[in-house]
Each structure stands twice: as C-alpha cells, then as structure tokens.
Motif scaffolding. Sequence first.
Motif, PDB file in Angstrom:
ATOM      1  N   ASP A   1       0.835  -1.202   0.000  1.00 21.39           N
ATOM      2  CA  ASP A   1       0.000   0.000   0.000  1.00 21.39           C
ATOM      3  C   ASP A   1       0.870   1.253   0.000  1.00 21.39           C
ATOM      4  O   ASP A   1       0.582   2.230  -0.695  1.00 21.39           O
ATOM      5  CB  ASP A   1      -0.924  -0.007   1.223  1.00 21.39           C
ATOM      6  CG  ASP A   1      -1.944   1.121   1.214  1.00 21.39           C
ATOM      7  OD1 ASP A   1      -2.485   1.430   0.125  1.00 21.39           O
ATOM      8  OD2 ASP A   1      -2.206   1.709   2.283  1.00 21.39           O
ATOM      9  N   ALA A   2       1.959   1.223   0.769  1.00 24.47           N
ATOM     10  CA  ALA A   2       2.895   2.352   0.785  1.00 24.47           C
ATOM     11  C   ALA A   2       3.480   2.587  -0.599  1.00 24.47           C
ATOM     12  O   ALA A   2       3.570   3.725  -1.082  1.00 24.47           O
ATOM     13  CB  ALA A   2       4.018   2.083   1.790  1.00 24.47           C
ATOM     14  N   LEU A   3       3.859   1.506  -1.260  1.00 22.64           N
ATOM     15  CA  LEU A   3       4.460   1.598  -2.591  1.00 22.64           C
ATOM     16  C   LEU A   3       3.452   2.098  -3.620  1.00 22.64           C
ATOM     17  O   LEU A   3       3.761   2.944  -4.463  1.00 22.64           O
ATOM     18  CB  LEU A   3       5.013   0.235  -2.993  1.00 22.64           C
ATOM     19  CG  LEU A   3       6.213  -0.234  -2.158  1.00 22.64           C
ATOM     20  CD1 LEU A   3       6.341  -1.757  -2.172  1.00 22.64           C
ATOM     21  CD2 LEU A   3       7.495   0.409  -2.654  1.00 22.64           C
ATOM     22  N   ASN A   4       2.235   1.582  -3.562  1.00 27.39           N
ATOM     23  CA  ASN A   4       1.211   2.000  -4.510  1.00 27.39           C
ATOM     24  C   ASN A   4       0.822   3.458  -4.326  1.00 27.39           C
ATOM     25  O   ASN A   4       0.633   4.193  -5.308  1.00 27.39           O
ATOM     26  CB  ASN A   4      -0.026   1.107  -4.379  1.00 27.39           C
ATOM     27  CG  ASN A   4       0.079  -0.160  -5.195  1.00 27.39           C
ATOM     28  OD1 ASN A   4       0.051  -0.134  -6.415  1.00 27.39           O
ATOM     29  ND2 ASN A   4       0.212  -1.290  -4.522  1.00 27.39           N
ATOM     30  N   LEU A   5       0.672   3.892  -3.089  1.00 27.98           N
ATOM     31  CA  LEU A   5       0.359   5.295  -2.828  1.00 27.98           C
ATOM     32  C   LEU A   5       1.481   6.200  -3.337  1.00 27.98           C
ATOM     33  O   LEU A   5       1.225   7.267  -3.921  1.00 27.98           O
ATOM     34  CB  LEU A   5       0.141   5.527  -1.334  1.00 27.98           C
ATOM     35  CG  LEU A   5      -1.189   5.047  -0.746  1.00 27.98           C
ATOM     36  CD1 LEU A   5      -1.159   5.133   0.774  1.00 27.98           C
ATOM     37  CD2 LEU A   5      -2.360   5.889  -1.296  1.00 27.98           C
TER      38      LEU A   5
ATOM     39  N   LEU B   1      12.359   8.333  -6.889  1.00 24.34           N
ATOM     40  CA  LEU B   1      12.722   6.950  -6.627  1.00 24.34           C
ATOM     41  C   LEU B   1      11.830   6.421  -5.510  1.00 24.34           C
ATOM     42  O   LEU B   1      11.838   6.943  -4.385  1.00 24.34           O
ATOM     43  CB  LEU B   1      14.191   6.834  -6.215  1.00 24.34           C
ATOM     44  CG  LEU B   1      14.652   5.472  -5.694  1.00 24.34           C
ATOM     45  CD1 LEU B   1      14.420   4.380  -6.735  1.00 24.34           C
ATOM     46  CD2 LEU B   1      16.112   5.510  -5.282  1.00 24.34           C
ATOM     47  N   ILE B   2      11.048   5.397  -5.836  1.00 24.25           N
ATOM     48  CA  ILE B   2      10.236   4.708  -4.837  1.00 24.25           C
ATOM     49  C   ILE B   2      11.064   3.519  -4.376  1.00 24.25           C
ATOM     50  O   ILE B   2      11.272   2.564  -5.127  1.00 24.25           O
ATOM     51  CB  ILE B   2       8.889   4.264  -5.436  1.00 24.25           C
ATOM     52  CG1 ILE B   2       8.120   5.491  -5.938  1.00 24.25           C
ATOM     53  CG2 ILE B   2       8.072   3.491  -4.413  1.00 24.25           C
ATOM     54  CD1 ILE B   2       6.918   5.145  -6.796  1.00 24.25           C
TER      55      ILE B   2
ATOM     56  N   CYS C   1       9.916   3.156   1.454  1.00 22.96           N
ATOM     57  CA  CYS C   1       8.756   2.363   1.878  1.00 22.96           C
ATOM     58  C   CYS C   1       9.227   1.101   2.591  1.00 22.96           C
ATOM     59  O   CYS C   1      10.122   0.404   2.118  1.00 22.96           O
ATOM     60  CB  CYS C   1       7.905   1.972   0.670  1.00 22.96           C
ATOM     61  SG  CYS C   1       7.319   3.365  -0.312  1.00 22.96           S
ATOM     62  N   SER C   2       8.575   0.790   3.701  1.00 20.63           N
ATOM     63  CA  SER C   2       8.892  -0.438   4.409  1.00 20.63           C
ATOM     64  C   SER C   2       7.652  -0.950   5.133  1.00 20.63           C
ATOM     65  O   SER C   2       6.556  -0.393   4.973  1.00 20.63           O
ATOM     66  CB  SER C   2      10.055  -0.218   5.378  1.00 20.63           C
ATOM     67  OG  SER C   2      10.566  -1.465   5.817  1.00 20.63           O
ATOM     68  N   SER C   3       7.841  -2.001   5.956  1.00 18.59           N
ATOM     69  CA  SER C   3       6.682  -2.700   6.496  1.00 18.59           C
ATOM     70  C   SER C   3       7.079  -3.526   7.707  1.00 18.59           C
ATOM     71  O   SER C   3       8.242  -3.895   7.864  1.00 18.59           O
ATOM     72  CB  SER C   3       6.092  -3.603   5.404  1.00 18.59           C
ATOM     73  OG  SER C   3       5.198  -4.550   5.930  1.00 18.59           O
TER      74      SER C   3
END
Length: 474
Positions: A178-182, A276-277, A307-309
């Motif tokens: 979700d972080a990456l897509n946003l 850069l994502i 982005c991480s998780s």
Amino acid sequence: MSKYQKLSEQIKQQIQAGIWHVGEKLPSLRKQAAYSGLSMMTVLQAYQQLESQGWIVSQPRSGYRVAPHAALSQNRTDTALHPAESVDINDYIFDVLQASRSPGMASYGHAYVDPLLAPRHQVNRSLTTSVRFMSIHSVVDNLPPGNAQLRHLIAQRYAAQGMQISPDEIVITAGGLDALNLSLRAVTQPGDWVAVESPAFYGALQALENRGLKAMAIRTHPTEGIDLDALERALQTHPIRACWLMSNHQNPLGYSLSEEKKTRLAELVNRYQVYLIEDDVYGELYDGEHKPKPIKAFDSSGHILHCSSFSKTLVDAFRLGWVAAGDQAQKLQKLQLMSTVTTSVPIQLAVAHYLHNRNYEHHLKQLRHTLAERKRATCQFLVDHLPQAVEVVNSPGGYFLWIILPKGSDTTALYHLALKHHISIAPGNMFATHAQFAHCFRLNTSYSLDHAHQNALATLCDLIAQHIQALVRH
C-alpha cells in the motif's frame, strides 16, 4: 521533463525514424527556436545534450549535424533495457497465487515468512491491551498520516541509522505494498514511464498495469544488482518519471546493493530529477552485524520515497507499513483518504504498543539468525541434490533463492507439474514484462528443513532433473 529535454527526445526520435540522416545538418539554433516556439538558450541546451549523448556533432561555422554512428544507434538494440508500452501480467500472477493456496501445500512459491516465526503471543497481548484502552476518539486521532506514537517510534529507528526523518514525513499504510502503490500514485500519471528491475517484484508490475504506466525494465545482475549505466541510458533516452527499485535483499534475486551503488543511485535521482520509490521491506532481515542502509540515507534531493513494512518481521496478517515521503507526505495522505481512508486503528495501536513495551530488537536478532540458518541448510540441500546444470543464486540476508535452469527450460510447466505433488514455486515469468526468465524460479527458504520439507525438496529436485532430461532429448 524540462523543455530542452522534451526537444532533445523529439529530435532523437526524428533521427531514429530517418527524418534526419547521418551527416545531415540540423536547423540552426535560430530556426529551431522559431519552429518550436522555444528560446535559443533552450534549443542550445537540447543540442548540447544530444551532442553529449553522441547523437549529433557540432562543427565550427557549420552548426550541428547528425553524428556518423547515429545510424548504428537507431538500429542497435540495447539488451540491458526492456521497454514495455503496456504491462499485462496480473492475470498470470493471480492464477499462480490462487493455485498455490491448496491445503497441505509445500509453499515455496509465496513471499511470506514462515508464520511460526512470528512473535504472535506478544503481539496478540499488545493488541488485546490496545483495544481494551482504545479511546472513543481513536479513529479521528489515527487518521492519515497515522498514529503519532507509531510514527515517532519509526522516526527513532531511522535516527539509529543516522537518518534524520521527521515523524511528520512518515505516513502509516495498510502494508508495504500500500505504501508503494500510494507513492506511485503520488508521483506519476497514467502513460508515464517507470524504471523497474529485471527481474522485478511482481507487485511492482501489477501496480504499473493497474495505473496504466509504461515499464522500462533494467538489466539486473543476480548478485550485484541493477545495471546503473543502463539505468542512466534509459533516463537519457526516455521520459522516465519514476523508478521503483529494491535496495536490500531484493525480491526475487536476493541481492543487496553496495553503498557505492546506493550513493550513485541517489546522485542519478538528483541529476535527472526523477522520483525513486524505494522498496525496502526486507531491510531488517540482514545476515551480519550491521543493518544495510537504504538509498534514502544517501539522498540530498528529497526525491526518494522510502517504503517499508512490519509484515515480514512481525505478523504478516497485520498488514502495516509506512512511507517516509518527505515533501510528498501531504499528497499521500490525501490519496489515502480517497482509498483506504485510514489504516486499521487497532493494528496501529497494537504495533505501537509492541514496539514501546516489548523487545523488538531481540525478536529481530532471533529471526535473522533462524532465517540465515534455514537459508544455508536449504541452499546446501539443493546444491547436493540438483543436477549440475542448475545454478542456485544465494546472496546474504533475506530468505529467497533464485534458481536458474538451462536455457530453454520452462518453469511455468515445472510449476504446474510440482503442484500435482503439492509443491509450489514462483516461476520466473511472474517477475518480468518479457519471457527472459522463463527458465528461472524463486524459492522461499524460511521454512524449517524438517522431514516433510526435505521430502518436498527432494521431489522438486527430481522433477527438475526429469524436466532437464526431457529438454535434452528434444
């Protein structure tokens, strides 16, 4: 793209189309400015960029002419780049993942850590405590950007690596994807070019397909990572808007970029003014004494969204991630309000409670040790049992192995055959816009090499040997 970059790209495409031939003189700066409606300085910048890239040459008192080797350039295929005007992979990935869900499956094909390694009892106690004392105003209090205490604790973890990330830059999301897509939605528009690795995490390819984006797949070495020279050529020749790259323990190959490459990536982002994502969901799962830094640690441009998780280190079902978005944080919050509204409040509170009251570092140390042992044992088992023609790529950290069969092999066919024996793998076609990895597959090593898993791996090795023998016969 800036105006001069757009003009440069336009002229380059004209040369490739044969509108301007080798040795032919281009319009003068004055004429090109009149044709394009741009200033002479902008035209000069465009011509100078084309000259630096070797497409044109300047001659005293004769202006600019198409360079002698431009004819070769227009016919030469850059094997390090795989452009795709559209991405069509989601149906294939859906079918593969759905077929791997059968009970009793030896699930080497999915990307989740063995759930038995999660600190479930501690996390569940944190969840129970958080729900018991949850305020009636908790939904409002935890709207985007997310729980204040959780963002503060994440900022402290960045600080431990020498990174100054304000809690205000952090947006809590429903998992790393979700972080990456946003982040992708925040910095691109449909039709934009996005650079990805080749092979790439299939979630990145699905995100590009969903958003109607074009993929520029960049050659990526199994142990050294992305070809930065090829990436720079892509940045020079295509209007790339963003890059989606993994920095540590890449999925599916498993490599981590060197600090030298991370530094250069940050410089490229700054020089070409692209976003850069950075997908860094495996960063905590290193094998060694020191946690590898993300590319974000070398950023001076503010164009890197990190982005991480917690999905790979705590409980995957919690689906809790974040993005250190810098000046894009407010835009991500607005996008989040239009989609998920907010990340699950009880989960945010539970993870914040766990990080504050439990020994997360002790859990991570045990997890890293267990994963490293299991990966080494699985790798050695495969090396001992696979045919010599098969290569097992093993990079330190994470829990993936990349298996390379002889050219001409079909790991999608192998995948369907393995399913009949209740074994799943992740065939190479899941990770690319083209079929260049049809002879490869990814294997999850996070499971204990007990008797049942040894039997499953032995069966898989036998199936691979039979597949190769059939290939040789034909």
